[in-house]
Design a protein around this motif. Structure first.
Motif, mmCIF file in Angstrom:
data_model
loop_
_atom_site.group_PDB
_atom_site.id
_atom_site.type_symbol
_atom_site.label_atom_id
_atom_site.label_comp_id
_atom_site.label_asym_id
_atom_site.label_seq_id
_atom_site.Cartn_x
_atom_site.Cartn_y
_atom_site.Cartn_z
ATOM 1 N N VAL B 86 0.870 -1.171 0.000
ATOM 2 C CA VAL B 86 0.000 0.000 0.000
ATOM 3 C C VAL B 86 0.908 1.221 0.000
ATOM 4 O O VAL B 86 1.798 1.329 0.836
ATOM 5 N N PHE B 87 0.707 2.122 -0.942
ATOM 6 C CA PHE B 87 1.617 3.255 -1.102
ATOM 7 C C PHE B 87 1.246 4.422 -0.192
ATOM 8 O O PHE B 87 0.117 4.527 0.293
ATOM 9 N N GLN B 91 -2.208 4.468 -4.747
ATOM 10 C CA GLN B 91 -2.001 4.120 -6.151
ATOM 11 C C GLN B 91 -3.149 3.220 -6.568
ATOM 12 O O GLN B 91 -3.106 2.018 -6.351
ATOM 13 N N ILE B 92 -4.184 3.841 -7.156
ATOM 14 C CA ILE B 92 -5.335 3.056 -7.580
ATOM 15 C C ILE B 92 -5.635 3.398 -9.033
ATOM 16 O O ILE B 92 -4.959 4.231 -9.624
ATOM 17 N N PHE B 93 -6.640 2.739 -9.607
ATOM 18 C CA PHE B 93 -7.025 3.049 -10.985
ATOM 19 C C PHE B 93 -8.169 4.052 -10.932
ATOM 20 O O PHE B 93 -9.335 3.682 -10.842
ATOM 21 N N GLU B 94 -7.808 5.328 -10.972
ATOM 22 C CA GLU B 94 -8.778 6.398 -10.717
ATOM 23 C C GLU B 94 -9.957 6.358 -11.691
ATOM 24 O O GLU B 94 -11.070 6.679 -11.323
ATOM 25 N N GLU B 95 -9.701 5.987 -12.952
ATOM 26 C CA GLU B 95 -10.756 6.051 -13.968
ATOM 27 C C GLU B 95 -11.710 4.860 -13.891
ATOM 28 O O GLU B 95 -12.754 4.877 -14.525
ATOM 29 N N LEU B 96 -11.322 3.825 -13.155
ATOM 30 C CA LEU B 96 -12.169 2.633 -13.111
ATOM 31 C C LEU B 96 -13.020 2.644 -11.835
ATOM 32 O O LEU B 96 -12.756 3.411 -10.916
ATOM 33 N N GLN B 100 -13.996 -2.953 -10.321
ATOM 34 C CA GLN B 100 -12.915 -3.230 -11.280
ATOM 35 C C GLN B 100 -11.552 -3.108 -10.607
ATOM 36 O O GLN B 100 -10.652 -3.920 -10.841
ATOM 37 N N MET B 103 -11.053 -6.259 -8.838
ATOM 38 C CA MET B 103 -11.002 -7.448 -9.705
ATOM 39 C C MET B 103 -9.645 -7.597 -10.384
ATOM 40 O O MET B 103 -9.176 -8.709 -10.628
ATOM 41 N N ILE B 104 -9.004 -6.474 -10.678
ATOM 42 C CA ILE B 104 -7.721 -6.545 -11.381
ATOM 43 C C ILE B 104 -6.653 -7.289 -10.568
ATOM 44 O O ILE B 104 -6.064 -8.249 -11.067
ATOM 45 N N PRO B 105 -6.415 -6.888 -9.306
ATOM 46 C CA PRO B 105 -5.461 -7.690 -8.528
ATOM 47 C C PRO B 105 -5.932 -9.125 -8.311
ATOM 48 O O PRO B 105 -5.096 -10.037 -8.229
ATOM 49 N N GLU B 161 -7.186 0.709 -1.694
ATOM 50 C CA GLU B 161 -5.873 0.165 -2.033
ATOM 51 C C GLU B 161 -5.537 -1.016 -1.140
ATOM 52 O O GLU B 161 -4.964 -2.014 -1.589
ATOM 53 N N MET B 164 -7.249 -3.902 -2.524
ATOM 54 C CA MET B 164 -6.567 -4.412 -3.708
ATOM 55 C C MET B 164 -5.395 -5.303 -3.326
ATOM 56 O O MET B 164 -5.095 -6.286 -4.000
ATOM 57 N N CYS B 165 -4.698 -4.948 -2.247
ATOM 58 C CA CYS B 165 -3.566 -5.756 -1.815
ATOM 59 C C CYS B 165 -4.038 -7.050 -1.161
ATOM 60 O O CYS B 165 -3.483 -8.116 -1.395
#
Ligand code: ATP
Ligand code: MG
Lengths: 377, 254
Positions: B86-87, B91-96, B100, B103-105, B161, B164-165
């Motif tokens: 975790v930064f 650091q995330i995908f702001e546009e998604l 989503q 789901m990516i990780p 985030e 996501m981790c």
């Protein structure tokens, strides 16, 4: 998808009122549609702006014409070979250019495409026939065709198992292919691959720290979109068996960028909308000449007529690119999501207005509905 | 407490120009522990994490993870071996949207560093969706499933985030100030979540300025100043230590 297919296949009908229902321009719509759909897979999903896709269009065309010359006038092998060939070129270009991102990627693709263009005019003239362009000749071997029949009188024409590929049948063949590749792009958008590409666009570093090797994803997207461009090039040659190097010039790459952005980058339908807008207006505006303008402004006094003609002629004929430039500037400045976004906004406004009107009075909804229908076009 | 070292940082030197951000640093993180790293601003804490995840390569020295040398590996290779981070700035995908983003990780965890599947509709990947939803619910983000991640508050971005981790089920989780910029209530919620993960036995390194967080979570504490570890011990020991008070705690309370 079914609706989309119907809309595409009935284009000869509903394009009639726009005066664009003849095969030449319809073919352009769908073939450049293929080009833009493919370009959008790279630019729309990953955000990588390539200036080199014209090279694949050119490679596709040359490959198709060579297939007509050497193998057969049937377009099936020609198209398959143009896709394969442009795929090979895309692997080479992508491998080098994807070492960088952002503006450096764009410059590398531009350099690669210009190199192809210059080679086509110089060293490679035996393959490309230089400035004249690669054409069919009576003396071509056409090995496969010769197995079945003797060489006839005059130049043979391209076919799909006997169906002519020029005129309306050419449009329908290209349209069916476009519908298929549109469906493929729909699949890509909804797949895990598509989501990963969108994530690379949003934050590539995050993707790396989450455990993705981003290079092969980018290369796959690049090659797929290169193959789409090659397919478009092959189709151009299939409907008109001639290939010239000007197809590889960077302006052709620029055009597909304009189409994609104008229509709505990253959306499924946007690029197609962009193609139709650009190709349609190009057709209209570039055909207008001074005489047309004079007759248009004939109702004004002579001095006004002349100055109006002088101003307008900047924007038509050869000057059509000026109109395009202005249109493009307007869209980028006010509708970053492209024309598609604009249409959606209008649609929403009208819908809310309609609901309001329905609540207060039921009187003027009819007229409103009519404007709504017009905007929907 | 485990005795096996999960992460072993040996004599790592990292310089930026003339500045020694990490000065022959040594650190051992034991399996199953929550290891806090504290230290003043600019001490080199984030740089240490950057070296661990392959964002930076050390000038000299080595980093070992799970008994294997990972110095110089690509970030995605290190991540696939089981380190998540975790930064300090999310650091995330702001546009998604949020779903989503998680789901990516989950895809990285389930499918590996590269799988080309352009045909199967993601909506039919029940395994991915299930893994993502489980974590999203744990993080209390389920009501915002289809909101654009970039539009969330800073505190929620951090929580996203973290989700996501966690969905990657890492062996080692590195947290760079996971509660910075959070409101008190959010901080408490995050502490609760971290305690829950602690119970699963996941090894964690946590960089934190908030002493409440440190003392309520950590098994061990290392104090980093000017690129080296100047003290290490249990939270109680560190609280009492004179050098620490001098080098850090005294200064931080101003
Ligand atoms: N990429 C870089 N280039 C140059 N200098 C850097 C770089 N990254 C860090 N530094 C410097 O190295 C030193 C340590 O930075 P680092 O970010 O690791 O500190 P930190 O302990 O995380 O501080 P903070 O508590 O403020 O987050 C600082 O002086 C910083 O300016
Ligand atoms: Mg830091």
């Amino acid at each position: 998808m079914a609706i989309f297919s119907v809309v595409v296949l009935t284009m000869p009908l509903w394009m009639q009122p726009f005066g664009a229902a003849y095969p030449d321009i319809l073919q352009k719509f769908v073939i450049f549609g293929v080009f833009a759909i493919g370009y959008n897979i790279l630019f729309g999903l990953t955000g990588y702006l390539s200036f080199g896709h014209a090279a694949f269009l050119g490679v596709g065309s040359y490959t198709a014409v060579w297939s007509f010359k050497l193998l057969t006038m049937n377009i099936v092998p020609a198209i398959i070979l143009s896709v394969v060939m442009s795929g090979i070129f895309a692997v080479a270009m992508g491998y080098v250019a994807l070492r960088r991102s952002g503006i450096y990627f764009s410059i590398l693709t531009l350099a690669f495409a210009q190199m192809c263009y210059n080679l086509a005019y110089s060293v490679l003239t035996p393959i490309t026939n230089g400035e004249t362009g690669l054409q069919l000749a009576k003396s071509d071997p056409r090995i496969i065709d010769r197995l079945f029949s003797e060489a006839g009188e005059g130049l043979p024409s391209t076919t799909l198992f006997g169906i002519e590929t020029s005129g309306y049948s050419g449009f329908y063949i290209s349209a069916v292919i476009m519908i298929i590749v549109f469906y493929i792009s729909l699949k890509i958008f909804n797949s895990s691959f598509g989501l990963k590409l969108k994530a690379i666009k949003a934050n590539q570093n995050r993707m790396r720290y989450l455990g993705f090797n981003t290079k092969p994803y980018l290369l796959s997207a690049f090659v797929i979109s290169g193959m789409y461009a090659g397919l478009a090039g092959g189709l151009l040659a299939a409907t008109d068996p001639l290939a010239g190097a000007e197809r590889m010039q960077w302006t052709a790459s620029g055009e597909v960028i304009l189409m994609t952005i104008l229509g709505g980058v990253g959306t499924l339908f946007g690029p197609l909308l962009g193609v139709i807008i650009i190709k349609y207006f190009e057709n209209i505006f570039s055909a207008v000449n001074q005489l047309d303008l004079h007759s248009l402004y004939a109702i004004f006094p002579a001095w006004l007529e002349n100055s109006l003609v002088a101003i307008s002629s900047l924007f038509v004929g050869e000057g059509w690119h000026m109109t395009l430039g202005l249109l493009f500037m307007f869209v980028v400045a006010f509708l970053p999501g492209g024309v598609l976004e604009g249409l959606q906004l209008i649609y929403k406004k009208i819908k809310t207005r309609l609901i309001k009107n329905n609540k207060s009075t039921g009187t003027d909804t009819d007229t409103k509905q009519e404007t709504g229908a017009n905007h929907g076009e | 407490m485990g005795s096996k070292a999960v992460l072993q940082v040996t004599n790592v030197l990292k310089t930026f120009g003339g500045l020694k951000a990490l000065n022959n640093l040594n650190l051992t993180i034991e399996e199953g522990t929550v290891h806090a790293i504290i230290g003043p601003n600019g001490a080199g804490k984030s740089t240490l994490l950057n070296v661990c995840i392959g964002q930076l390569t050390p000038d000299t020295g080595s980093v070992e993870f799970d008994g294997k040398n990972i110095t110089g590996l690509e970030p995605h290779e290190i991540s696939q071996r089981g380190i998540s981070r975790v930064f300090q700035t999310p650091q995330i995908f702001e546009e998604l949207d949020i779903l989503q983003n998680v789901m990516i990780p989950a895809l990285a965890h389930l499918d590996g560093q590269f799988t080309f599947n352009a045909v199967k509709d993601l909506r039919h990947r029940d395994d991915v969706k299930r893994a993502a939803m489980e974590i999203i619910e744990q993080m209390n983000l389920a009501d915002q499933l289809h909101d654009r991640a970039g539009a969330m508050s800073r505190g929620n971005k951090r929580r996203l985030e973290l989700a996501m981790c966690l969905v990657q089920k890492p062996k080692l989780l590195l947290l760079d100030e996971p509660t910075a910029g959070m409101a008190r209530a959010d901080t408490n919620q995050t502490i609760e979540i971290l305690k829950k993960i602690k119970a699963t036995g996941m090894t964690k390194v946590i960089i934190e300025h908030d002493m409440n967080v440190v003392f309520s979570l950590a098994d061990r504490v290392s104090v980093l100043a000017q690129g080296t570890i100047i003290a290490e011990g249990t939270p109680a020991e560190i609280r009492e230590s004179e050098i620490v008070k001098e080098a850090y705690l005294g200064g931080a309370k101003i």
